[in-house]
Design a protein around this motif. Structure first.
Motif, PDB file in Angstrom:
ATOM      1  N   LEU A  77      31.618  36.188  42.123  1.00  0.00           N
ATOM      2  CA  LEU A  77      32.633  36.135  41.049  1.00  0.00           C
ATOM      3  C   LEU A  77      31.905  35.647  39.893  1.00  0.00           C
ATOM      4  O   LEU A  77      31.270  34.562  40.014  1.00  0.00           O
ATOM      5  N   MET A  78      32.345  36.181  38.627  1.00  0.00           N
ATOM      6  CA  MET A  78      31.784  35.675  37.482  1.00  0.00           C
ATOM      7  C   MET A  78      33.002  36.002  36.478  1.00  0.00           C
ATOM      8  O   MET A  78      33.642  36.832  36.208  1.00  0.00           O
ATOM      9  N   MET A  79      33.073  34.940  35.797  1.00  0.00           N
ATOM     10  CA  MET A  79      34.178  34.892  34.556  1.00  0.00           C
ATOM     11  C   MET A  79      33.283  34.430  33.333  1.00  0.00           C
ATOM     12  O   MET A  79      32.057  33.555  33.372  1.00  0.00           O
ATOM     13  N   VAL A  80      33.449  35.349  32.205  1.00  0.00           N
ATOM     14  CA  VAL A  80      32.530  35.199  31.245  1.00  0.00           C
ATOM     15  C   VAL A  80      33.405  35.217  29.897  1.00  0.00           C
ATOM     16  O   VAL A  80      34.178  36.319  29.775  1.00  0.00           O
ATOM     17  N   LYS A  81      33.168  34.323  28.920  1.00  0.00           N
ATOM     18  CA  LYS A  81      33.864  34.387  27.778  1.00  0.00           C
ATOM     19  C   LYS A  81      33.061  34.783  26.761  1.00  0.00           C
ATOM     20  O   LYS A  81      31.951  34.313  26.364  1.00  0.00           O
ATOM     21  N   ILE A  82      33.672  35.670  25.818  1.00  0.00           N
ATOM     22  CA  ILE A  82      33.005  36.563  24.853  1.00  0.00           C
ATOM     23  C   ILE A  82      33.483  36.301  23.464  1.00  0.00           C
ATOM     24  O   ILE A  82      34.586  36.777  23.538  1.00  0.00           O
TER      25      ILE A  82
ATOM     26  N   PHE B 162      31.411  48.378  33.961  1.00  0.00           N
ATOM     27  CA  PHE B 162      30.981  47.554  34.998  1.00  0.00           C
ATOM     28  C   PHE B 162      32.203  47.093  36.032  1.00  0.00           C
ATOM     29  O   PHE B 162      32.035  46.296  36.742  1.00  0.00           O
ATOM     30  N   ARG B 163      33.358  47.685  35.842  1.00  0.00           N
ATOM     31  CA  ARG B 163      34.571  47.321  36.413  1.00  0.00           C
ATOM     32  C   ARG B 163      34.812  45.947  36.417  1.00  0.00           C
ATOM     33  O   ARG B 163      35.464  45.504  37.264  1.00  0.00           O
ATOM     34  N   GLY B 164      34.871  45.457  35.279  1.00  0.00           N
ATOM     35  CA  GLY B 164      35.509  44.190  34.833  1.00  0.00           C
ATOM     36  C   GLY B 164      36.755  44.181  34.558  1.00  0.00           C
ATOM     37  O   GLY B 164      37.198  45.237  34.207  1.00  0.00           O
ATOM     38  N   LYS B 165      37.382  42.957  34.471  1.00  0.00           N
ATOM     39  CA  LYS B 165      38.982  42.938  34.135  1.00  0.00           C
ATOM     40  C   LYS B 165      38.924  41.781  32.869  1.00  0.00           C
ATOM     41  O   LYS B 165      38.473  40.750  33.106  1.00  0.00           O
ATOM     42  N   ILE B 166      39.761  42.267  31.917  1.00  0.00           N
ATOM     43  CA  ILE B 166      39.697  41.272  30.780  1.00  0.00           C
ATOM     44  C   ILE B 166      41.017  40.606  31.406  1.00  0.00           C
ATOM     45  O   ILE B 166      42.038  40.914  31.270  1.00  0.00           O
ATOM     46  N   ILE B 167      40.843  39.107  31.495  1.00  0.00           N
ATOM     47  CA  ILE B 167      42.170  38.409  32.004  1.00  0.00           C
ATOM     48  C   ILE B 167      42.621  37.640  31.123  1.00  0.00           C
ATOM     49  O   ILE B 167      43.627  36.642  31.245  1.00  0.00           O
ATOM     50  N   ASP B 168      41.995  37.438  29.838  1.00  0.00           N
ATOM     51  CA  ASP B 168      42.327  36.432  28.680  1.00  0.00           C
ATOM     52  C   ASP B 168      42.031  37.059  27.351  1.00  0.00           C
ATOM     53  O   ASP B 168      40.874  37.476  27.335  1.00  0.00           O
TER      54      ASP B 168
ATOM     55  N   MET C 128      34.647  39.540  36.669  1.00  0.00           N
ATOM     56  CA  MET C 128      33.897  40.464  37.317  1.00  0.00           C
ATOM     57  C   MET C 128      33.477  40.071  38.790  1.00  0.00           C
ATOM     58  O   MET C 128      33.152  38.962  38.993  1.00  0.00           O
ATOM     59  N   THR C 129      33.539  40.971  39.730  1.00  0.00           N
ATOM     60  CA  THR C 129      32.964  40.861  40.829  1.00  0.00           C
ATOM     61  C   THR C 129      31.861  41.847  41.477  1.00  0.00           C
ATOM     62  O   THR C 129      32.133  43.064  40.852  1.00  0.00           O
ATOM     63  N   GLY C 130      31.000  41.494  42.199  1.00  0.00           N
ATOM     64  CA  GLY C 130      30.050  42.374  42.764  1.00  0.00           C
ATOM     65  C   GLY C 130      28.816  41.823  43.201  1.00  0.00           C
ATOM     66  O   GLY C 130      28.712  40.525  42.949  1.00  0.00           O
TER      67      GLY C 130
ATOM     68  N   ALA D  58      23.271  42.383  35.252  1.00  0.00           N
ATOM     69  CA  ALA D  58      22.796  43.748  34.431  1.00  0.00           C
ATOM     70  C   ALA D  58      24.048  43.628  33.530  1.00  0.00           C
ATOM     71  O   ALA D  58      23.741  43.967  32.089  1.00  0.00           O
ATOM     72  N   PHE D  59      25.362  43.092  33.779  1.00  0.00           N
ATOM     73  CA  PHE D  59      26.423  42.909  32.705  1.00  0.00           C
ATOM     74  C   PHE D  59      26.057  41.933  31.718  1.00  0.00           C
ATOM     75  O   PHE D  59      26.073  42.162  30.489  1.00  0.00           O
ATOM     76  N   ILE D  60      25.345  41.081  32.054  1.00  0.00           N
ATOM     77  CA  ILE D  60      25.056  39.842  30.985  1.00  0.00           C
ATOM     78  C   ILE D  60      23.859  40.361  30.191  1.00  0.00           C
ATOM     79  O   ILE D  60      23.988  40.173  29.032  1.00  0.00           O
TER      80      ILE D  60
END
Length: 163
Positions: free
Chosen positions: A86-91, A108-114, A124-126, A133-135
């Motif tokens: 699991l990763m949470m990334v603030k952009i 990348f099948r990520g979900k914007i949660i905030d 994002m999970t995987g 690769a997303f980073i």
């Protein structure tokens, strides 16, 4: 080689510190560590990621099996398994970059949660490689913070880690 060691252990205070102490006393590195109770409240499942030669991993598993709190363990690298992180990334975002970052998260099948006027937090999970690769695909200057859980895994098929 990376190894995911899944450990079924008694859910008691001090168990985690004994495992960590075993690694530090022998100079082994823990790359990631997750612990949570199982369906049986008296047991916890610890997932530990480490790397080393086959001899080192064999020594680690033998030493872990000697710990009183350890009920059972399995090295998931020895069988077919599914692994996720699991990763949470603030952009940082601007009006110009919001659509691009949203599209990248979708790819990348990520979900914007905030969402704030100047940031997105994407969950994002995987497999670790997907998160890496997303980073790599995001402008490094726009990443404020990234938090990763480390890998966890489960064996495929009918076998399971239980009593």
């Amino acid at each position: 080689m990376k190894h995911i060691i899944s450990i079924l252990m008694e859910n008691e205070s001090g168990a985690l510190s004994r495992v960590a102490g075993l690694f530090s006393a022998r100079g082994y590195n823990i790359e990631s560590l997750t612990v949570a109770p199982t369906e049986d409240p008296s047991l916890s499942r610890m997932t530990l990621v480490t790397s080393g030669s086959e001899e080192i991993i064999e020594q680690i598993t033998k030493q872990l099996n000697k710990l009183i709190d350890v009920v059972k363990l399995v090295d998931l690298a020895e069988s077919f398994h599914i692994e996720r992180e699991l990763m949470m990334v603030k952009i940082k975002t601007t009006l110009e970059t919001r659509d691009e970052i949203r599209s990248m998260a979708n790819i990348f099948r990520g979900k914007i949660i905030d969402v704030t006027p100047s940031t997105y937090i994407i969950e994002m999970t995987g497999p670790s490689e997907k998160l890496d690769a997303f980073i790599a695909a995001i402008n490094p200057a726009s990443i404020i913070e990234a938090v990763r859980s480390g890998a966890t895994g489960i064996s495929r098929g009918e076998k399971g880690l239980h009593l």
